[in-house]
Scaffold this motif. Structure first.
Motif, PDB file in Angstrom:
ATOM      1  N   THR A  34       0.815  -1.214   0.000  1.00 55.15           N
ATOM      2  CA  THR A  34       0.000   0.000   0.000  1.00 55.15           C
ATOM      3  C   THR A  34       0.846   1.259   0.000  1.00 55.15           C
ATOM      4  O   THR A  34       0.300   2.359  -0.039  1.00 55.15           O
ATOM      5  N   ASN A  35       2.162   1.112   0.025  1.00 50.39           N
ATOM      6  CA  ASN A  35       3.072   2.249   0.044  1.00 50.39           C
ATOM      7  C   ASN A  35       3.242   2.772  -1.378  1.00 50.39           C
ATOM      8  O   ASN A  35       3.853   2.118  -2.227  1.00 50.39           O
ATOM      9  N   SER A  36       2.711   3.947  -1.665  1.00 50.04           N
ATOM     10  CA  SER A  36       2.731   4.486  -3.034  1.00 50.04           C
ATOM     11  C   SER A  36       4.149   4.783  -3.521  1.00 50.04           C
ATOM     12  O   SER A  36       4.434   4.641  -4.711  1.00 50.04           O
ATOM     13  N   ALA A  37       5.061   5.165  -2.633  1.00 46.97           N
ATOM     14  CA  ALA A  37       6.450   5.414  -3.033  1.00 46.97           C
ATOM     15  C   ALA A  37       7.114   4.112  -3.482  1.00 46.97           C
ATOM     16  O   ALA A  37       7.852   4.086  -4.471  1.00 46.97           O
ATOM     17  N   LEU A  38       6.827   3.027  -2.778  1.00 44.81           N
ATOM     18  CA  LEU A  38       7.369   1.723  -3.163  1.00 44.81           C
ATOM     19  C   LEU A  38       6.790   1.277  -4.504  1.00 44.81           C
ATOM     20  O   LEU A  38       7.514   0.777  -5.369  1.00 44.81           O
ATOM     21  N   VAL A  39       5.505   1.466  -4.704  1.00 43.68           N
ATOM     22  CA  VAL A  39       4.871   1.119  -5.985  1.00 43.68           C
ATOM     23  C   VAL A  39       5.529   1.896  -7.121  1.00 43.68           C
ATOM     24  O   VAL A  39       5.876   1.329  -8.159  1.00 43.68           O
ATOM     25  N   HIS A  40       5.744   3.176  -6.931  1.00 43.89           N
ATOM     26  CA  HIS A  40       6.383   4.015  -7.947  1.00 43.89           C
ATOM     27  C   HIS A  40       7.794   3.499  -8.268  1.00 43.89           C
ATOM     28  O   HIS A  40       8.166   3.366  -9.427  1.00 43.89           O
ATOM     29  N   PHE A  41       8.566   3.189  -7.238  1.00 51.58           N
ATOM     30  CA  PHE A  41       9.913   2.673  -7.421  1.00 51.58           C
ATOM     31  C   PHE A  41       9.894   1.353  -8.196  1.00 51.58           C
ATOM     32  O   PHE A  41      10.651   1.159  -9.143  1.00 51.58           O
ATOM     33  N   LEU A  42       9.028   0.444  -7.791  1.00 51.22           N
ATOM     34  CA  LEU A  42       8.950  -0.855  -8.457  1.00 51.22           C
ATOM     35  C   LEU A  42       8.560  -0.716  -9.930  1.00 51.22           C
ATOM     36  O   LEU A  42       9.082  -1.427 -10.790  1.00 51.22           O
ATOM     37  N   LYS A  43       7.662   0.208 -10.212  1.00 51.87           N
ATOM     38  CA  LYS A  43       7.281   0.442 -11.615  1.00 51.87           C
ATOM     39  C   LYS A  43       8.463   0.948 -12.428  1.00 51.87           C
ATOM     40  O   LYS A  43       8.603   0.608 -13.606  1.00 51.87           O
ATOM     41  N   GLU A  44       9.316   1.746 -11.825  1.00 49.28           N
ATOM     42  CA  GLU A  44      10.487   2.278 -12.533  1.00 49.28           C
ATOM     43  C   GLU A  44      11.520   1.208 -12.853  1.00 49.28           C
ATOM     44  O   GLU A  44      12.210   1.300 -13.860  1.00 49.28           O
ATOM     45  N   ILE A  45      11.629   0.199 -12.012  1.00 47.13           N
ATOM     46  CA  ILE A  45      12.663  -0.818 -12.241  1.00 47.13           C
ATOM     47  C   ILE A  45      12.113  -2.134 -12.796  1.00 47.13           C
ATOM     48  O   ILE A  45      12.867  -3.066 -13.044  1.00 47.13           O
ATOM     49  N   MET A  46      10.812  -2.221 -13.023  1.00 47.59           N
ATOM     50  CA  MET A  46      10.176  -3.486 -13.369  1.00 47.59           C
ATOM     51  C   MET A  46      10.793  -4.184 -14.580  1.00 47.59           C
ATOM     52  O   MET A  46      10.922  -5.398 -14.579  1.00 47.59           O
ATOM     53  N   TYR A  47      11.173  -3.480 -15.604  1.00 45.94           N
ATOM     54  CA  TYR A  47      11.670  -4.120 -16.824  1.00 45.94           C
ATOM     55  C   TYR A  47      13.195  -4.110 -16.930  1.00 45.94           C
ATOM     56  O   TYR A  47      13.735  -4.402 -17.979  1.00 45.94           O
ATOM     57  N   GLN A  48      13.865  -3.803 -15.833  1.00 49.00           N
ATOM     58  CA  GLN A  48      15.328  -3.814 -15.832  1.00 49.00           C
ATOM     59  C   GLN A  48      15.831  -5.127 -15.243  1.00 49.00           C
ATOM     60  O   GLN A  48      15.180  -5.723 -14.387  1.00 49.00           O
ATOM     61  N   ARG A  49      16.974  -5.565 -15.708  1.00 48.53           N
ATOM     62  CA  ARG A  49      17.572  -6.789 -15.167  1.00 48.53           C
ATOM     63  C   ARG A  49      18.617  -6.466 -14.112  1.00 48.53           C
ATOM     64  O   ARG A  49      18.858  -7.251 -13.205  1.00 48.53           O
ATOM     65  N   TYR A  50      19.256  -5.285 -14.241  1.00 45.33           N
ATOM     66  CA  TYR A  50      20.305  -4.874 -13.312  1.00 45.33           C
ATOM     67  C   TYR A  50      20.127  -3.396 -13.004  1.00 45.33           C
ATOM     68  O   TYR A  50      19.573  -2.640 -13.803  1.00 45.33           O
ATOM     69  N   ILE A  51      20.637  -2.987 -11.837  1.00 40.34           N
ATOM     70  CA  ILE A  51      20.637  -1.572 -11.473  1.00 40.34           C
ATOM     71  C   ILE A  51      21.903  -1.298 -10.669  1.00 40.34           C
ATOM     72  O   ILE A  51      22.349  -2.145  -9.897  1.00 40.34           O
ATOM     73  N   THR A  52      22.467  -0.122 -10.873  1.00 41.78           N
ATOM     74  CA  THR A  52      23.699   0.239 -10.164  1.00 41.78           C
ATOM     75  C   THR A  52      23.381   1.089  -8.939  1.00 41.78           C
ATOM     76  O   THR A  52      22.304   1.690  -8.840  1.00 41.78           O
ATOM     77  N   SER A  53      24.333   1.145  -8.034  1.00 41.74           N
ATOM     78  CA  SER A  53      24.186   1.992  -6.845  1.00 41.74           C
ATOM     79  C   SER A  53      24.003   3.447  -7.237  1.00 41.74           C
ATOM     80  O   SER A  53      23.204   4.165  -6.633  1.00 41.74           O
ATOM     81  N   ASP A  54      24.721   3.876  -8.261  1.00 38.30           N
ATOM     82  CA  ASP A  54      24.621   5.251  -8.724  1.00 38.30           C
ATOM     83  C   ASP A  54      23.198   5.573  -9.184  1.00 38.30           C
ATOM     84  O   ASP A  54      22.643   6.613  -8.857  1.00 38.30           O
ATOM     85  N   LYS A  55      22.588   4.653  -9.924  1.00 45.54           N
ATOM     86  CA  LYS A  55      21.216   4.854 -10.401  1.00 45.54           C
ATOM     87  C   LYS A  55      20.240   4.889  -9.217  1.00 45.54           C
ATOM     88  O   LYS A  55      19.326   5.702  -9.186  1.00 45.54           O
ATOM     89  N   LEU A  56      20.452   4.012  -8.238  1.00 48.59           N
ATOM     90  CA  LEU A  56      19.590   4.021  -7.050  1.00 48.59           C
ATOM     91  C   LEU A  56      19.685   5.346  -6.304  1.00 48.59           C
ATOM     92  O   LEU A  56      18.671   5.895  -5.867  1.00 48.59           O
ATOM     93  N   LEU A  57      20.898   5.869  -6.152  1.00 48.22           N
ATOM     94  CA  LEU A  57      21.073   7.158  -5.485  1.00 48.22           C
ATOM     95  C   LEU A  57      20.397   8.275  -6.262  1.00 48.22           C
ATOM     96  O   LEU A  57      19.770   9.156  -5.684  1.00 48.22           O
TER      97      LEU A  57
END
Length: 62
Positions: A34-57
């Motif tokens: 129910t956390n809308s910020a988490l939903v937004h984050f998950l939607k942004e990374i849903m189709y990625q296979r990898y993510i870097t620390s720099d991108k997360l920051l």
């Protein structure tokens, strides 16, 4: 957090359950969120296979 660290993103699906809840489905479990910020984050990374620390920051600073 090291800017050169790369994380693998496990496959998941996210879809709307009702006006305030979303279903997060992985190969191992199903969760209701129910956390809308988490939903937004998950939607942004849903189709990625990898993510870097720099991108997360960078995403955190938005």
């Amino acid at each position: 957090m090291n800017k050169n660290t790369t994380y693998r993103i496990a496959q998941f699906a996210i879809y709307k359950l009702d006006r305030q809840s979303w279903v997060l489905q992985t190969t191992e479990r199903i969760n209701i969120i129910t956390n809308s910020a988490l939903v937004h984050f998950l939607k942004e990374i849903m189709y990625q296979r990898y993510i870097t620390s720099d991108k997360l920051l960078h995403m955190k600073q938005k």
